[in-house]
Design a protein around this motif. Sequence first.
Motif, PDB file in Angstrom:
ATOM      1  N   UNK A 124      43.695  33.403  47.654  1.00 46.24           N
ATOM      2  CA  UNK A 124      43.363  34.752  47.209  1.00 46.24           C
ATOM      3  C   UNK A 124      43.175  35.629  48.441  1.00 46.24           C
ATOM      4  N   UNK A 125      43.058  36.924  48.233  1.00 49.86           N
ATOM      5  CA  UNK A 125      42.878  37.866  49.336  1.00 49.86           C
ATOM      6  C   UNK A 125      41.440  37.752  49.841  1.00 49.86           C
ATOM      7  N   UNK A 126      41.282  37.097  50.984  1.00 47.78           N
ATOM      8  CA  UNK A 126      39.939  36.819  51.491  1.00 47.78           C
ATOM      9  C   UNK A 126      39.181  38.082  51.873  1.00 47.78           C
ATOM     10  N   UNK A 127      39.837  39.010  52.532  1.00 47.60           N
ATOM     11  CA  UNK A 127      39.136  40.218  52.960  1.00 47.60           C
ATOM     12  C   UNK A 127      38.663  41.019  51.758  1.00 47.60           C
ATOM     13  N   UNK A 128      39.538  41.181  50.769  1.00 54.20           N
ATOM     14  CA  UNK A 128      39.175  41.945  49.584  1.00 54.20           C
ATOM     15  C   UNK A 128      38.073  41.247  48.788  1.00 54.20           C
ATOM     16  N   UNK A 129      38.185  39.922  48.656  1.00 52.18           N
ATOM     17  CA  UNK A 129      37.190  39.171  47.887  1.00 52.18           C
ATOM     18  C   UNK A 129      35.841  39.158  48.591  1.00 52.18           C
ATOM     19  N   UNK A 130      35.867  38.974  49.911  1.00 52.42           N
ATOM     20  CA  UNK A 130      34.610  38.989  50.666  1.00 52.42           C
ATOM     21  C   UNK A 130      33.916  40.339  50.522  1.00 52.42           C
ATOM     22  N   UNK A 131      34.682  41.421  50.615  1.00 51.84           N
ATOM     23  CA  UNK A 131      34.107  42.760  50.456  1.00 51.84           C
ATOM     24  C   UNK A 131      33.515  42.943  49.062  1.00 51.84           C
ATOM     25  N   UNK A 132      34.184  42.399  48.044  1.00 50.73           N
ATOM     26  CA  UNK A 132      33.702  42.532  46.671  1.00 50.73           C
ATOM     27  C   UNK A 132      32.404  41.750  46.469  1.00 50.73           C
ATOM     28  N   UNK A 133      32.369  40.519  46.990  1.00 53.44           N
ATOM     29  CA  UNK A 133      31.157  39.701  46.856  1.00 53.44           C
ATOM     30  C   UNK A 133      30.013  40.327  47.655  1.00 53.44           C
ATOM     31  N   UNK A 141      39.669  34.022  38.283  1.00 55.43           N
ATOM     32  CA  UNK A 141      39.242  34.832  39.421  1.00 55.43           C
ATOM     33  C   UNK A 141      38.551  36.123  38.994  1.00 55.43           C
ATOM     34  N   UNK A 142      39.012  36.726  37.888  1.00 52.72           N
ATOM     35  CA  UNK A 142      38.434  37.998  37.463  1.00 52.72           C
ATOM     36  C   UNK A 142      36.992  37.838  36.959  1.00 52.72           C
ATOM     37  N   UNK A 169      42.376  30.743  40.301  1.00 52.21           N
ATOM     38  CA  UNK A 169      41.296  29.864  39.849  1.00 52.21           C
ATOM     39  C   UNK A 169      40.297  29.620  40.979  1.00 52.21           C
ATOM     40  N   UNK A 170      39.016  29.681  40.635  1.00 56.74           N
ATOM     41  CA  UNK A 170      37.929  29.560  41.608  1.00 56.74           C
ATOM     42  C   UNK A 170      36.980  28.442  41.180  1.00 56.74           C
ATOM     43  N   UNK A 171      36.525  27.659  42.146  1.00 54.11           N
ATOM     44  CA  UNK A 171      35.446  26.698  41.912  1.00 54.11           C
ATOM     45  C   UNK A 171      34.168  27.253  42.528  1.00 54.11           C
ATOM     46  N   UNK A 172      33.068  27.123  41.792  1.00 55.43           N
ATOM     47  CA  UNK A 172      31.771  27.606  42.267  1.00 55.43           C
ATOM     48  C   UNK A 172      30.885  26.419  42.612  1.00 55.43           C
ATOM     49  N   UNK A 173      30.234  26.514  43.746  1.00 51.04           N
ATOM     50  CA  UNK A 173      29.408  25.424  44.255  1.00 51.04           C
ATOM     51  C   UNK A 173      27.951  25.840  44.372  1.00 51.04           C
ATOM     52  N   UNK A 174      27.086  24.866  44.158  1.00 51.77           N
ATOM     53  CA  UNK A 174      25.682  24.968  44.556  1.00 51.77           C
ATOM     54  C   UNK A 174      25.519  23.974  45.694  1.00 51.77           C
ATOM     55  N   UNK A 175      25.374  24.482  46.910  1.00 48.82           N
ATOM     56  CA  UNK A 175      25.378  23.592  48.067  1.00 48.82           C
ATOM     57  C   UNK A 175      26.728  22.889  48.160  1.00 48.82           C
TER      58      UNK A 175
END
Length: 669
Positions: free
Chosen positions: A576-585, A640-641, A624-630
């Motif tokens: 995915x677009x890292x710069x755009x996603x990082x800015x969004x998060x 992704x949306x 598709x994104x995986x979410x982690x706790x630690x």
Amino acid sequence: MNKQYCPSLTEYKRRVARVVNIGGVPLGGDYPIRVQSMTTVDTMDTLGSVEQTLRMVEAGCELVRITAPSVKEAQNLLEIKKQLRARGCNVPLIADIHFTPNAAELAARIVEKVRVNPGNYADKKKFEEINYTDASYAAEVERIRERFRPLVKICKQYGTAMRIGTNHGSLSDRILSRYGDTPLGMVESALEFLRLCEEENYYDVVLSMKASNTQVMVQAYRLLVQKLDEEGLQPYPLHLGVTEAGEAEDGRIKSAVGIGTLLEDGLGDTVRVSLTEAPEHEAPVARMLINRYTSRAALAQPIKPLVGEEPINPFQYYRRHTHEVANFGGLNVPRVVADLSRLPQLEYADLRAAGHLYSPFLDKFQMSDLGADYIYTGERPVPFMLPNGLREIVNYPAWVDGGRRPEQYPLMTADRYMADAHPNTSLVNHPQLNFLLLTLDALDAPLLERLRQDPTVVLVLHSLNAHAMPEMRRAFFELINHGITCPVLLDHDYPAQAAEQTQLDAATDLGGLLIDGLGDGIVLGTSRLPADYTQAQWLDTIDSLNQLSFGILQAARTRMSKTEYISCPSCGRTLFDLQETTAMIRKRTDHLKGIKIGIMGCIVNGPGEMADADYGYVGVGKGKIALYRGQEVIKKAVPEERAVDELIELMREDGKWIEKEVVGEPMGV
């Protein structure tokens, strides 16, 4: 314990590494420290890879790395290389390998250098076996050696160099079972591979010990050098880098704290700055870090030699033991002092530059997370009541003449401080807190004895030496060796120069001390800046220096005042677009003070590379994104949306989420 890890702790001497030739670009020895970066375009996009490589070379890259996650990408390196050579670009290419030995063996026949990660090159990361016996451990090492040996032989045959690059977050389960998630584990992971290289009489090796945690990164490189010497191995060149440093100012500060600390001690032969930005933005930052050392030895003033052994452990973080003075030292976080001493005038609204926002309409202050703990006003104390919690430092004469107001404390020179030690003087100090400005040369026997008996002093340690960090470190060694436990405020100032250069310089000089647990606060002074600045220029400068101070403390892991983003710099594997996603998060979460969020473009740079993040956002497939706790995956294949909303919901479940406070612009500012 052998603590030697660099040629000198007090004199700038670059470590002399074995020379490794990478496609006509020699690395190590007396050759310049080289700059490199990594493409972000899909390796199968030949034209895109070529065009980006050309931009990187134009920006200053002397070596270019390209990912080869599988055989097809490794094969396409040949086409990329052909097109680059046809366009007159002879930059050496490096293949980045992770899980696929067959891709490495192919790439080694094509490019000038391959990079392998011993944590996942033929090693296991399935955590199926935790308690290894000596026999099972040795058997696994032998299996890996046999899988690695063919690559070594190919590299030797083709004259291809190799980087054995350990990453803190991707140690194998076998290494973790024996050494834990430690710098020693990182070093041993690389040495297992290196020993085989030497058995095969293959020496064209470069080593790296990367981590996102700057403390771990610095300790691992130091320990690596010490272990190479201890085992009688070759002094291989070092590739320096902080993984997933992030973007913008934070990424530059974090990179400088880690990389700059090592460069100060003469370690490092090539540098890669990992920013979540276009790769052509990385090379100029690396060059700015490196250029400080081209004439360092000539410009540096002699530093008093260290007698005996270094009094701290350079391979493990311990904060220097201090007694508490007001809110300095002891268990207090390091403090930030904003220098307002050169403002032509000072009004309520001007305190915003120190992170304290005044609203005339409400007639009250609001402190941000980056609000300075103290302001220094020199000879001109503030003419109004300070906001609650903010304290003021003034020069001693102004403190006496101004009536010694509450929440106001004196700054003294060493001469004035020692004058008070003589009988029949009428000079007085503050009963609780006094600041003493000094340099290493002032630490003579009478002053040290006075400090030992005075529970009210905070030292303001300054250096005018071009080799400032080692000189200030030497002063700390003097204090430790004499049993002096008063807190120390790190004081340094910089000339008028590009803001980015000041960020890098200050993060190196002060971050390098904080990394070793030395320092109880920061003041970035303004004495070297032009006197003709306007009020607006002064306020902008003070604001940026204040933010820089907090950024350095955060990057050194000594005071967490804002959200930390451990974001990878992107490569051809990114989903995915890292710069755009990082800015969004960042936009949604930047109010979560002290939370660490890892943002990784693919599973290769996933849970491993964000080793100490609280939460992780990792690309696992197209959209598709995986979410982690630690280190634990909590949600798999999230669209992704919806992924950022799901990440916030995960924090909410853990009681870590707070709503962002909406604050209007303070009136009159």
